[in-house]
Design a protein around this motif. Structure first.
Motif, PDB file in Angstrom:
ATOM      1  N   MET A  30      67.915  54.304 -41.970  1.00 53.07           N
ATOM      2  CA  MET A  30      67.289  55.375 -41.189  1.00 53.07           C
ATOM      3  C   MET A  30      68.107  55.677 -39.932  1.00 53.07           C
ATOM      4  SD  MET A  30      64.342  56.563 -42.484  1.00 53.07           S
ATOM      5  CE  MET A  30      63.217  56.917 -41.139  1.00 53.07           C
ATOM      6  N   SER A  31      68.664  54.651 -39.322  1.00 50.46           N
ATOM      7  CA  SER A  31      69.439  54.854 -38.096  1.00 50.46           C
ATOM      8  C   SER A  31      70.814  55.446 -38.383  1.00 50.46           C
ATOM      9  CB  SER A  31      69.603  53.529 -37.350  1.00 50.46           C
ATOM     10  OG  SER A  31      68.347  53.033 -36.942  1.00 50.46           O
ATOM     11  N   LYS A  32      71.376  55.107 -39.528  1.00 53.28           N
ATOM     12  CA  LYS A  32      72.694  55.639 -39.892  1.00 53.28           C
ATOM     13  C   LYS A  32      72.656  57.158 -39.969  1.00 53.28           C
ATOM     14  CE  LYS A  32      76.461  55.115 -43.220  1.00 53.28           C
ATOM     15  NZ  LYS A  32      76.918  54.498 -44.481  1.00 53.28           N
ATOM     16  N   ALA A  33      71.542  57.707 -40.463  1.00 52.81           N
ATOM     17  CA  ALA A  33      71.414  59.159 -40.567  1.00 52.81           C
ATOM     18  C   ALA A  33      71.412  59.831 -39.197  1.00 52.81           C
ATOM     19  CB  ALA A  33      70.132  59.515 -41.329  1.00 52.81           C
ATOM     20  N   ALA A  34      71.092  59.061 -38.140  1.00 54.61           N
ATOM     21  CA  ALA A  34      71.097  59.607 -36.780  1.00 54.61           C
ATOM     22  C   ALA A  34      72.460  59.496 -36.119  1.00 54.61           C
ATOM     23  CB  ALA A  34      70.052  58.884 -35.932  1.00 54.61           C
ATOM     24  N   GLY A  35      73.386  58.794 -36.783  1.00 52.77           N
ATOM     25  CA  GLY A  35      74.733  58.655 -36.235  1.00 52.77           C
ATOM     26  C   GLY A  35      75.102  57.261 -35.796  1.00 52.77           C
ATOM     27  N   TYR A  36      74.161  56.315 -35.933  1.00 50.30           N
ATOM     28  CA  TYR A  36      74.471  54.926 -35.607  1.00 50.30           C
ATOM     29  C   TYR A  36      75.144  54.257 -36.808  1.00 50.30           C
ATOM     30  CZ  TYR A  36      71.519  55.103 -31.404  1.00 50.30           C
ATOM     31  OH  TYR A  36      70.986  55.401 -30.184  1.00 50.30           O
ATOM     32  N   VAL A  37      75.850  53.171 -36.545  1.00 51.01           N
ATOM     33  CA  VAL A  37      76.487  52.434 -37.636  1.00 51.01           C
ATOM     34  C   VAL A  37      75.458  51.578 -38.358  1.00 51.01           C
ATOM     35  CG1 VAL A  37      78.740  52.334 -36.506  1.00 51.01           C
ATOM     36  CG2 VAL A  37      77.085  50.504 -36.100  1.00 51.01           C
ATOM     37  N   ASP A  38      75.706  51.312 -39.636  1.00 52.62           N
ATOM     38  CA  ASP A  38      74.908  50.328 -40.346  1.00 52.62           C
ATOM     39  C   ASP A  38      75.591  48.970 -40.177  1.00 52.62           C
ATOM     40  OD1 ASP A  38      77.148  50.538 -41.934  1.00 52.62           O
ATOM     41  OD2 ASP A  38      76.108  51.341 -43.681  1.00 52.62           O
ATOM     42  N   TRP A  39      75.089  47.951 -40.873  1.00 53.41           N
ATOM     43  CA  TRP A  39      75.660  46.614 -40.717  1.00 53.41           C
ATOM     44  C   TRP A  39      77.127  46.568 -41.152  1.00 53.41           C
ATOM     45  CZ3 TRP A  39      75.301  41.508 -39.336  1.00 53.41           C
ATOM     46  CH2 TRP A  39      74.193  41.180 -38.553  1.00 53.41           C
ATOM     47  N   LEU A  40      77.442  47.357 -42.168  1.00 52.89           N
ATOM     48  CA  LEU A  40      78.830  47.401 -42.637  1.00 52.89           C
ATOM     49  C   LEU A  40      79.744  47.928 -41.536  1.00 52.89           C
ATOM     50  CD1 LEU A  40      80.353  46.829 -45.366  1.00 52.89           C
ATOM     51  CD2 LEU A  40      80.290  49.310 -45.724  1.00 52.89           C
ATOM     52  N   GLY A  41      79.304  49.004 -40.891  1.00 52.21           N
ATOM     53  CA  GLY A  41      80.089  49.574 -39.812  1.00 52.21           C
ATOM     54  C   GLY A  41      80.149  48.676 -38.587  1.00 52.21           C
ATOM     55  N   LEU A  42      79.026  48.000 -38.309  1.00 53.74           N
ATOM     56  CA  LEU A  42      78.970  47.109 -37.153  1.00 53.74           C
ATOM     57  C   LEU A  42      79.917  45.932 -37.307  1.00 53.74           C
ATOM     58  CD1 LEU A  42      77.474  46.508 -34.454  1.00 53.74           C
ATOM     59  CD2 LEU A  42      75.857  45.141 -35.807  1.00 53.74           C
ATOM     60  N   MET A  43      79.984  45.383 -38.511  1.00 51.82           N
ATOM     61  CA  MET A  43      80.787  44.188 -38.748  1.00 51.82           C
ATOM     62  C   MET A  43      82.243  44.490 -39.096  1.00 51.82           C
ATOM     63  SD  MET A  43      79.097  41.378 -38.274  1.00 51.82           S
ATOM     64  CE  MET A  43      78.336  42.165 -36.846  1.00 51.82           C
ATOM     65  N   SER A  44      82.589  45.777 -39.231  1.00 49.99           N
ATOM     66  CA  SER A  44      83.960  46.134 -39.603  1.00 49.99           C
ATOM     67  C   SER A  44      84.998  45.591 -38.614  1.00 49.99           C
ATOM     68  CB  SER A  44      84.083  47.653 -39.744  1.00 49.99           C
ATOM     69  OG  SER A  44      85.390  48.011 -40.131  1.00 49.99           O
ATOM     70  N   PRO A  45      84.824  45.808 -37.295  1.00 55.39           N
ATOM     71  CA  PRO A  45      85.820  45.251 -36.368  1.00 55.39           C
ATOM     72  C   PRO A  45      85.805  43.725 -36.329  1.00 55.39           C
ATOM     73  CG  PRO A  45      83.999  46.254 -35.151  1.00 55.39           C
ATOM     74  CD  PRO A  45      83.822  46.642 -36.583  1.00 55.39           C
ATOM     75  N   VAL A  46      84.647  43.125 -36.578  1.00 57.81           N
ATOM     76  CA  VAL A  46      84.564  41.665 -36.621  1.00 57.81           C
ATOM     77  C   VAL A  46      85.385  41.132 -37.792  1.00 57.81           C
ATOM     78  CG1 VAL A  46      83.012  39.693 -36.960  1.00 57.81           C
ATOM     79  CG2 VAL A  46      82.307  41.611 -35.496  1.00 57.81           C
ATOM     80  N   ALA A  47      85.205  41.763 -38.962  1.00 59.98           N
ATOM     81  CA  ALA A  47      85.970  41.346 -40.144  1.00 59.98           C
ATOM     82  C   ALA A  47      87.467  41.522 -39.914  1.00 59.98           C
ATOM     83  CB  ALA A  47      85.526  42.162 -41.360  1.00 59.98           C
TER      84      ALA A  47
END
Length: 480
Positions: free
Chosen positions: A30-47
């Motif tokens: 629901m938040s991704k549709a508003a322009g926020y990252v999902d868990w995949l996007g959040l963890m991308s720089p960590v990975a």
């Protein structure tokens, strides 16, 4: 999304809404549709910092733990990552706004953002947000919506649930959240939106409930996009993903969670909008005023309004009204008597009356206040009835401009409009307007509704003769 699946779901969930037993669980989708990252996007720089490809990882919580392990358990970078990604004040989506309009009092989420809170507040609701254990023991005065944020809030990033350590200690650090969620899952029917069902905390709670209520679990629903073959995706990869989705939905049935498949993410909006329309069609807004009762006379008019209100309540409909002059008291009388005749009903559930504030001397302030007042009353309903519409000004009987304004407000909100033309005055003008352009007011099933609307404009000596045609039209509209 088949019509049968959708209709069965809507009928079941609308029943729970009527009985104040509905809850919503909002996931990252629901938040991704508003322009926020999902868990995949959040963890991308960590990975990336760990030398891993986030696209190849399935356990994203483990990535956060790997980062902590590599940094002597220092959370600073993870906390800063949350701030960077979620501090921007993005606007709620239409889906958030639709959810906020529904009479849901309990919202659960694993999201850190404040989209649902903003949507609720924009709709005039008082929100009690819970994201710490201590907050569970306090109650915001006058609240009409509670948002449980079981993984924390962006304003407190250092306390957010992110890593495996956080999840493994959750029952110790956030045990009351587990207890509260368990109670709600037992007592309420949940709608899961934007949720992947990979959260170990929810899995733990669902497993506990299943073990205790295996044959008596409450029905829940989740909305999920049906897996389709992506551009350039191999047939084997697609078939594997499709099989996995079928297995996941079958597994959810162990917890009595039925999956409602959609073909496109826009279907979520259509589904929620349909739910909103169907729910509001169970509420009838009555607009009218009378200083002069015309050919019917005061006694017959009041009897008519009283019996009409009673019949609406008898049909399990809800009434909302601004307590119009000469009309409102009769509506109250009929509604209350019918409500009290059945022991399981309450006035608060089926009758909303808001007398207009009088005595506002400033004309501009008065107009602004009345407009907001009307808009809030109309917003609760899906059907509007208009009766008479006259008032006395300096001893002269004139048309009531307030009834016309309420008609325009209801029209703007997309309500089904039912003017009782035979009651004369403004209502007669509105009946002629609606029936003269019936296809624009009722683009679906126009001929049927035109036939049902026609008797409401005929002159009758006894206004009680109109009750049956009015109820017949409303029953048709609530089924459509």
């Amino acid at each position: 999304m088949t019509d049968r699946d959708t209709d069965d779901f809507l009928a079941s969930y609308l029943k729970e809404l009527d009985e104040n037993n509905a809850a919503v669980f909002i996931g990252a989708g629901m938040s991704k549709a508003a322009g926020y990252v999902d868990w995949l996007g959040l963890m991308s720089p960590v990975a990336k910092g760990l030398g891993l490809d986030v696209g190849k990882e399935t356990d994203l919580v483990a990535l956060a733990q790997y980062h902590l392990n590599a940094n002597n358990n220092n959370r600073h970078k993870l906390s800063q990552l949350l701030i960077d990604e979620f501090s921007d004040l993005k606007n709620p989506t239409e889906n958030h706004s639709l959810l906020a309009r529904l009479p849901v009092q309990t919202y659960w989420t694993t999201n850190y953002d404040r989209l649902i809170e903003k949507a609720l507040e924009a709709g005039g609701r008082r929100v009690d947000s819970k994201y710490t254990v201590n907050q569970l023991a306090t109650t915001r005065r006058g609240r009409d919506a509670v948002v449980y944020k079981m993984h924390g809030d962006i304003e407190h990033p250092t306390e957010a649930i992110l890593s495996k350590d956080d999840y493994e200690r959750y029952s110790l650090t956030h045990g009351p959240f587990i207890t509260a969620l368990s109670g709600d899952l037992v007592e309420k029917t949940f709608l899961f939106l934007g949720f992947s069902f990979t959260d170990p905390n929810l899995d733990f709670v669902l497993s506990r409930i299943r073990a205790r209520f295996e044959k008596h679990q409450r029905q829940h629903f989740c909305v999920m996009k049906r897996r389709t073959r992506g551009k350039g995706e191999s047939k084997a990869s697609f078939e594997y993903a499709e099989t996995k989705q079928k297995l996941v939905t079958q597994d959810l049935m162990r917890f009595n969670i039925k999956t409602i498949f959609i073909e496109d993410y826009d279907d979520v909006t259509r589904l929620l909008a349909d739910m909103d329309r169907r729910f509001r069609r169970r509420t009838v807004f009555i607009s009218g005023s009378a200083a002069d009762y015309g050919a019917w006379g005061q006694s017959a008019t009041e009897e008519f309004m009283s019996k009409l209100a009673a019949e609406l309540i008898n049909k399990n409909l809800r009434i909302t009204s601004g307590f119009g002059l000469g009309i409102g008291s009769a509506v109250v009388k009929g509604a209350v008597q019918q409500i009290y005749s059945t022991s399981h009903r309450s006035i608060d559930e089926q009758l909303v009356l808001r007398p207009f504030p009088i005595g506002i001397s400033d004309e501009a302030v008065r107009a602004q206040t009345y407009k907001r007042y009307r808009d809030e009353l109309v917003a609760q309903a899906g059907i509007a009835i208009f009766v008479m519409g006259n008032k006395s000004v300096d001893g002269e009987i004139v048309s009531a401009d307030g009834v016309r304004l309420e008609f325009e407000a209801a029209k703007a909100r997309g309500l089904h409009l039912i003017p009782i033309g035979s009651s004369a005055w403004v209502a007669e003008e509105l009946w002629k307007e609606v029936t003269g352009k019936i296809e624009s007011y009722f683009p679906k099933d126009t001929s049927k509704i035109s036939a049902l609307m026609r008797p409401l404009g005929k002159m009758v000596k006894n206004p009680n003769d109109l009750i049956a045609p009015i109820i017949k039209l409303i029953e048709h509209l609530t089924r459509g």
